[in-house]
Motif scaffolding. Structure first.
Motif, PDB file in Angstrom:
ATOM      1  N   VAL A   1      -6.647   4.149  -1.554  1.00  0.00           N
ATOM      2  CA  VAL A   1      -6.392   5.575  -1.296  1.00  0.00           C
ATOM      3  C   VAL A   1      -5.804   5.774   0.099  1.00  0.00           C
ATOM      4  O   VAL A   1      -4.955   6.644   0.318  1.00  0.00           O
ATOM      5  N   ASP A   2      -6.235   4.947   1.049  1.00  0.00           N
ATOM      6  CA  ASP A   2      -5.720   5.047   2.418  1.00  0.00           C
ATOM      7  C   ASP A   2      -4.330   4.444   2.566  1.00  0.00           C
ATOM      8  O   ASP A   2      -3.793   4.415   3.684  1.00  0.00           O
TER       9      ASP A   2
ATOM     10  N   GLU B   1     -15.825   0.641  -5.161  1.00  0.00           N
ATOM     11  CA  GLU B   1     -15.350   1.823  -4.444  1.00  0.00           C
ATOM     12  C   GLU B   1     -14.711   1.468  -3.104  1.00  0.00           C
ATOM     13  O   GLU B   1     -13.824   2.191  -2.631  1.00  0.00           O
ATOM     14  N   MET B   2     -15.134   0.393  -2.467  1.00  0.00           N
ATOM     15  CA  MET B   2     -14.555   0.020  -1.177  1.00  0.00           C
ATOM     16  C   MET B   2     -13.096  -0.386  -1.333  1.00  0.00           C
ATOM     17  O   MET B   2     -12.244  -0.045  -0.498  1.00  0.00           O
ATOM     18  N   GLU B   3     -12.805  -1.082  -2.399  1.00  0.00           N
ATOM     19  CA  GLU B   3     -11.412  -1.451  -2.653  1.00  0.00           C
ATOM     20  C   GLU B   3     -10.585  -0.231  -3.030  1.00  0.00           C
ATOM     21  O   GLU B   3      -9.429  -0.089  -2.599  1.00  0.00           O
ATOM     22  N   GLN B   4     -11.153   0.656  -3.815  1.00  0.00           N
ATOM     23  CA  GLN B   4     -10.442   1.881  -4.178  1.00  0.00           C
ATOM     24  C   GLN B   4     -10.190   2.756  -2.956  1.00  0.00           C
ATOM     25  O   GLN B   4      -9.125   3.368  -2.830  1.00  0.00           O
ATOM     26  N   ALA B   5     -11.160   2.814  -2.039  1.00  0.00           N
ATOM     27  CA  ALA B   5     -10.986   3.600  -0.822  1.00  0.00           C
ATOM     28  C   ALA B   5      -9.846   3.045   0.028  1.00  0.00           C
ATOM     29  O   ALA B   5      -9.058   3.810   0.615  1.00  0.00           O
TER      30      ALA B   5
END
Length: 287
Positions: free
Chosen positions: A183-184, A176-180
């Motif tokens: 997204v940014d 999720e940290m990479e996906q976040a």
């Protein structure tokens, strides 16, 4: 009972510490003994007359070796070779291992387990079994007695361990940290470089240090794939230290060289001991 257990623990710890550090202390003591004292035998632990002549001689006196060209071997040149070859092999191995470990940890592809199995098999392969083929290949390709001729095999043997170490770290980092980050507005490469790699810093440090240690201490390939100080590293160079006759090797100079070669390893371990422990224990506890 608790007091007795504590005393027993400390006694055992001190005995183990003494057993491990006594050879190191003996080498340090030997490096401060004069050549005359070591040549006639020196059973005492402390030198009778401590001197720094061995350290001075190591930098001023060119050791004569058994090089086929007859050129005098130079300890300083071998030390420079060790630093250069070890650093280059470490940097290249860590970069390739980081990319490969990330792909193994994040991507699903056929042959994933096969890649890890091959990497483990390469790490377990005996180095001495490859000396003959490498000697023949490097002679044909002009890589014998060159820096690349040592860097390439060093990378081959250190990459598997670095990949296994880093892949364990990448698996622990939440997806999720990479996906976040994406997204940014970050690209996949930016998310990997600015988010994933910093979080995996302990693993990167551990892989780099283990790779450096292997290249710094390796002897078999260094002595077999070199013929002069053009690329010979310190462990191989020390085998060419000779005394006045075959029965009187320069023990003091060998001990002094060992102390000098060990200092960078000690400094690196002291500076990055926490990261080393974190990298080696990664993945040991699940959940």
């Amino acid at each position: 009972m608790k007091g007795k257990n504590a005393i027993g623990t400390w006694v055992g710890f001190l005995l183990i510490l003494l057993w491990c550090l006594f050879p190191v202390a003996w080498i340090i003591s030997l490096s401060f003994k004069s050549v005359g004292e070591t040549s006639v035998g020196s059973p005492q632990f402390l030198p009778e007359d401590a001197t720094f002549d061995n350290y001075k001689a190591l930098w001023d006196w060119p050791f004569i070796g058994a090089d086929p060209t007859g050129v005098e071997e130079d300890f300083q040149k071998a030390l420079l070779n060790s630093f250069g070859i070890s650093i280059i092999a470490t940097v290249l191995s860590v970069i390739l291992a980081t990319l490969a470990a990330y792909a193994i940890a994040r991507l699903e592809f056929k042959g994933k387990r096969l890649v890890l199995s091959l990497a483990l098999a390469i790490a377990m392969f005996p180095v001495v079994a490859l000396v003959g083929p490498l000697f023949d290949l490097w002679t044909r390709f002009g890589l014998f007695n060159t820096w690349p001729g040592l860097i390439i095999p060093y990378m081959s043997f250190t990459l598997p361990l670095a990949i296994w170490t880093l892949s364990a770290f990448f698996r622990e980092i939440p997806w999720e940290m990479e996906q976040a980050a994406q997204v940014d507005g970050a690209t996949s490469w930016q998310a990997f470089r600015k988010v994933i790699v910093p979080l995996a810093a302990p693993g990167v440090f551990t892989a780099a240090i283990l790779t450096f240690f292997f290249a710094w201490n390796e002897f078999v390939l260094a002595i077999s794939l070199t013929s002069t100080t053009a690329s010979r590293t310190v462990p191989a160079q020390m085998s060419f230290f000779v005394g006045p006759d075959p029965f009187n090797p320069p023990y003091a100079q060998l001990a002094t060289a060992s102390v000098i070669v060990t200092l960078p390893v000690i400094i690196i371990v002291l500076l990055f001991q926490r990261k080393i422990v974190a990298g080696l224990t990664s993945g040991a506890v699940k959940g």
